[in-house]
Design an enzyme around this catalytic site. Structure first.
Site, PDB file in Angstrom:
ATOM      1  N   ARG A 173       8.264   1.841   4.705  1.00 34.86           N
ATOM      2  CA  ARG A 173       6.986   1.614   5.144  1.00 34.86           C
ATOM      3  C   ARG A 173       6.966   2.294   6.636  1.00 34.86           C
ATOM      4  O   ARG A 173       7.838   1.962   7.239  1.00 34.86           O
ATOM      5  CB  ARG A 173       6.515   0.306   5.127  1.00 34.86           C
ATOM      6  CG  ARG A 173       5.408  -0.036   5.833  1.00 34.86           C
ATOM      7  CD  ARG A 173       4.189   0.425   5.183  1.00 34.86           C
ATOM      8  NE  ARG A 173       2.933   0.106   6.294  1.00 34.86           N
ATOM      9  CZ  ARG A 173       2.357  -1.136   6.171  1.00 34.86           C
ATOM     10  NH1 ARG A 173       2.721  -2.237   5.565  1.00 34.86           N
ATOM     11  NH2 ARG A 173       1.301  -1.083   7.259  1.00 34.86           N
ATOM     12  N   ARG A 223      -0.332   3.815   2.676  1.00 37.07           N
ATOM     13  CA  ARG A 223       1.115   2.950   3.071  1.00 37.07           C
ATOM     14  C   ARG A 223       1.907   3.069   1.569  1.00 37.07           C
ATOM     15  O   ARG A 223       1.314   2.745   0.579  1.00 37.07           O
ATOM     16  CB  ARG A 223       0.967   1.627   3.549  1.00 37.07           C
ATOM     17  CG  ARG A 223       0.336   0.624   2.802  1.00 37.07           C
ATOM     18  CD  ARG A 223      -0.920  -0.153   3.383  1.00 37.07           C
ATOM     19  NE  ARG A 223      -1.527   0.429   4.329  1.00 37.07           N
ATOM     20  CZ  ARG A 223      -1.873  -0.485   5.443  1.00 37.07           C
ATOM     21  NH1 ARG A 223      -1.483  -1.729   5.293  1.00 37.07           N
ATOM     22  NH2 ARG A 223      -2.603   0.049   6.644  1.00 37.07           N
ATOM     23  N   ASP A 245       3.010  -2.696   1.270  1.00 38.85           N
ATOM     24  CA  ASP A 245       2.596  -3.995   2.048  1.00 38.85           C
ATOM     25  C   ASP A 245       3.181  -5.262   1.464  1.00 38.85           C
ATOM     26  O   ASP A 245       2.967  -5.352   0.307  1.00 38.85           O
ATOM     27  CB  ASP A 245       0.962  -4.251   2.143  1.00 38.85           C
ATOM     28  CG  ASP A 245       0.454  -3.839   3.403  1.00 38.85           C
ATOM     29  OD1 ASP A 245       1.208  -3.638   4.346  1.00 38.85           O
ATOM     30  OD2 ASP A 245      -0.640  -3.584   3.407  1.00 38.85           O
ATOM     31  N   ASP A 302       2.279  -8.793   2.248  1.00 41.43           N
ATOM     32  CA  ASP A 302       1.571  -9.687   3.275  1.00 41.43           C
ATOM     33  C   ASP A 302       1.775 -11.224   3.170  1.00 41.43           C
ATOM     34  O   ASP A 302       1.576 -11.593   1.865  1.00 41.43           O
ATOM     35  CB  ASP A 302       0.034  -9.459   3.294  1.00 41.43           C
ATOM     36  CG  ASP A 302      -0.339  -8.228   3.833  1.00 41.43           C
ATOM     37  OD1 ASP A 302       0.264  -7.795   4.654  1.00 41.43           O
ATOM     38  OD2 ASP A 302      -1.229  -7.394   3.199  1.00 41.43           O
TER      39      ASP A 302
HETATM   40  O1  GSY Z   1      -2.742  -4.977   3.526  1.00 42.90           O
HETATM   41  C1  GSY Z   1      -3.990  -4.434   2.943  1.00 42.90           C
HETATM   42  C2  GSY Z   1      -3.532  -3.115   3.033  1.00 42.90           C
HETATM   43  N1  GSY Z   1      -5.059  -2.249   2.197  1.00 42.90           N
HETATM   44  C3  GSY Z   1      -5.298  -2.337   1.143  1.00 42.90           C
HETATM   45  C4  GSY Z   1      -4.802  -2.654  -0.195  1.00 42.90           C
HETATM   46  O2  GSY Z   1      -3.795  -3.570  -0.243  1.00 42.90           O
HETATM   47  N2  GSY Z   1      -5.713  -2.500  -1.084  1.00 42.90           N
HETATM   48  C5  GSY Z   1      -7.032  -1.794  -1.038  1.00 42.90           C
HETATM   49  N3  GSY Z   1      -7.449  -1.663  -1.956  1.00 42.90           N
HETATM   50  N4  GSY Z   1      -7.293  -1.414   0.221  1.00 42.90           N
HETATM   51  C6  GSY Z   1      -6.619  -1.634   1.141  1.00 42.90           C
HETATM   52  N5  GSY Z   1      -6.805  -1.160   2.483  1.00 42.90           N
HETATM   53  C7  GSY Z   1      -5.781  -1.646   3.178  1.00 42.90           C
HETATM   54  S1  GSY Z   1      -5.849  -1.592   4.844  1.00 42.90           S
END
Ligand code: GSY
Length: 175
Positions: free
Chosen positions: A88, A97, A100, A102
């Site tokens: 990452r 990315r 993630d 989280d």
């Molecule tokens: O941790 C959020 C990363 N992220 C995402 C995601 O995981 N999914 C969607 N659909 N949009 C996102 N925008 C971000 S920043």
């Protein structure tokens, strides 16, 4: 399940670069390989429209429930280490990315520090977090309402099922 002193925690997983399903599976396997973490439940994967920077590829998102003997900060470090192991790169905020991981909720903990706010401060507003989380924790209370209630207030019209094996997160070969 650990006998003593474990807590439950819920994680959000996602990404939109490379083989995201494989990255999410690898991240969960790395966590499960930690002696202080046990994977309890994993959601299906959904294909979700990008939030934040909208001019990027759609994401895959999922969620998992774990039991852990780690404290929140230690657990966060393990999640970040899994992200790093999967290459990452942190470039653009809210940008593309590969993975993630989280930390969304840690049983019994409400805190706000410079490195970690629990529950995750924006999770109850984000359909891409709530949709998979509701599959494994519909009744979990976050910011005063259940995950299912928060989800019912979100627009999920664009979220799509992403077809996978039921045990998509297991090492191939164990399947
Ligand atoms: O941790 C959020 C990363 N992220 C995402 C995601 O995981 N999914 C969607 N659909 N949009 C996102 N925008 C971000 S920043």
């Amino acid at each position: 399940m650990f006998e003593l002193a474990s807590k439950q925690a819920w994680l959000g997983l996602g990404g939109n670069v490379g083989d995201v399903e494989a990255n999410m599976a690898s991240a969960l396997q790395m966590l499960d390989a930690n002696d202080d973490i046990e994977l309890l439940k994993v959601s299906p994967i959904y294909k979700t429209p990008p939030w934040g920077v909208t001019d990027q590829d759609w994401f895959l998102n999922g969620a998992a429930k774990i039991a852990t003997r780690l404290q929140p900060k230690q657990l966060l470090e393990v999640c970040l280490a899994a992200e790093s192991a999967l290459k990452r790169q942190r470039t653009i905020r809210w940008g593309p990315r590969s993975i993630d991981v989280d930390l969304l909720v840690y049983e019994g903990v409400e805190q706000s520090t410079s490195t970690l706010t629990l529950p995750h401060p924006r999770m109850h507003e984000r359909a891409f977090v709530l949709k998979p989380l509701a599959d494994i924790a519909a009744d979990l209370i976050v910011y005063g309402k259940s995950v299912a209630e928060w989800l019912s207030a979100c627009d999920v019209a664009d979220i799509e099922d992403f077809p996978t094996a039921q045990d998509w997160y297991l090492p191939k070969g164990d399947a």
